[in-house]
Motif scaffolding. Structure first.
Motif, PDB file in Angstrom:
ATOM      1  N   TYR A  76       0.844  -1.184   0.000  1.00  0.00           N
ATOM      2  CA  TYR A  76       0.000   0.000   0.000  1.00  0.00           C
ATOM      3  C   TYR A  76       0.882   1.238   0.000  1.00  0.00           C
ATOM      4  O   TYR A  76       1.863   1.302   0.739  1.00  0.00           O
ATOM      5  CB  TYR A  76      -0.894  -0.005   1.253  1.00  0.00           C
ATOM      6  N   LYS A  77       0.568   2.194  -0.853  1.00  0.00           N
ATOM      7  CA  LYS A  77       1.269   3.476  -0.851  1.00  0.00           C
ATOM      8  C   LYS A  77       0.250   4.573  -0.574  1.00  0.00           C
ATOM      9  O   LYS A  77      -0.796   4.648  -1.230  1.00  0.00           O
ATOM     10  CB  LYS A  77       1.968   3.712  -2.182  1.00  0.00           C
ATOM     11  N   ASN A  78       0.579   5.382   0.359  1.00  0.00           N
ATOM     12  CA  ASN A  78      -0.321   6.444   0.809  1.00  0.00           C
ATOM     13  C   ASN A  78      -0.526   7.516  -0.272  1.00  0.00           C
ATOM     14  O   ASN A  78       0.406   7.864  -0.995  1.00  0.00           O
ATOM     15  CB  ASN A  78       0.278   7.063   2.081  1.00  0.00           C
ATOM     16  N   LYS A  79      -1.742   7.981  -0.412  1.00  0.00           N
ATOM     17  CA  LYS A  79      -2.125   9.121  -1.258  1.00  0.00           C
ATOM     18  C   LYS A  79      -1.995   8.879  -2.755  1.00  0.00           C
ATOM     19  O   LYS A  79      -2.091   9.831  -3.529  1.00  0.00           O
ATOM     20  CB  LYS A  79      -1.322  10.372  -0.878  1.00  0.00           C
ATOM     21  N   THR A  80      -1.717   7.676  -3.198  1.00  0.00           N
ATOM     22  CA  THR A  80      -1.575   7.432  -4.635  1.00  0.00           C
ATOM     23  C   THR A  80      -2.636   6.481  -5.171  1.00  0.00           C
ATOM     24  O   THR A  80      -2.751   6.327  -6.384  1.00  0.00           O
ATOM     25  CB  THR A  80      -0.197   6.820  -4.956  1.00  0.00           C
ATOM     26  N   GLY A  81      -3.365   5.808  -4.298  1.00  0.00           N
ATOM     27  CA  GLY A  81      -4.353   4.845  -4.734  1.00  0.00           C
ATOM     28  C   GLY A  81      -3.760   3.490  -5.078  1.00  0.00           C
ATOM     29  O   GLY A  81      -4.441   2.631  -5.616  1.00  0.00           O
ATOM     30  N   TYR A  82      -2.480   3.287  -4.771  1.00  0.00           N
ATOM     31  CA  TYR A  82      -1.815   2.032  -5.094  1.00  0.00           C
ATOM     32  C   TYR A  82      -2.066   1.019  -3.984  1.00  0.00           C
ATOM     33  O   TYR A  82      -1.734   1.245  -2.819  1.00  0.00           O
ATOM     34  CB  TYR A  82      -0.307   2.257  -5.263  1.00  0.00           C
ATOM     35  N   LYS A  83      -2.688  -0.095  -4.327  1.00  0.00           N
ATOM     36  CA  LYS A  83      -2.896  -1.218  -3.413  1.00  0.00           C
ATOM     37  C   LYS A  83      -2.656  -2.501  -4.193  1.00  0.00           C
ATOM     38  O   LYS A  83      -3.056  -2.601  -5.352  1.00  0.00           O
ATOM     39  CB  LYS A  83      -4.329  -1.248  -2.888  1.00  0.00           C
TER      40      LYS A  83
END
Length: 106
Positions: A76-83
């Motif tokens: 998970y990366k914060n604030k990028t929508g990457y999951k």
């Protein structure tokens, strides 16, 4: 009597009729594995000298394959929508120790 053997990158304490779960080996069910022990304890006598251990061998019979627990991996990366979700389940081989023998008596 028990022995310490190196099986699958780890050291395992084994005695006769123990069932172990080791890293996967490509042998089929019913095949025989042979290990050289790193240490043998026989009636309180500890044998760890390499020259004496060369006379001992540990044999095991392959019982079949086994699977480890399911491991869930979440990236998970914060604030990028990457999951991203992934899973992993390690494959192992179960073996039964059939004997710890001294070859110098033969």
């Amino acid at each position: 009597m028990y022995a310490i053997v190196r099986a699958g990158g780890r050291q395992e304490k084994v005695s006769v009729d123990d069932v172990l779960t080791i890293d996967r080996v490509s042998d089929e069910t019913g095949a025989t594995l042979t290990w050289e022990p790193l240490l043998v304890v026989d009636d309180g006598k500890v044998i760890s000298d390499a020259s004496e251990l060369s006379g001992y061998s540990v044999t095991a019979e392959v019982l079949g394959e086994a699977k480890g627990p399911k491991i869930n991996i979440i990236k998970y990366k914060n604030k990028t929508g990457y999951k991203k979700r992934m899973g992993h389940r390690q494959k192992y081989t179960q073996v039964r120790v059939t004997g710890i023998a001294s070859n110098k008596n033969k």
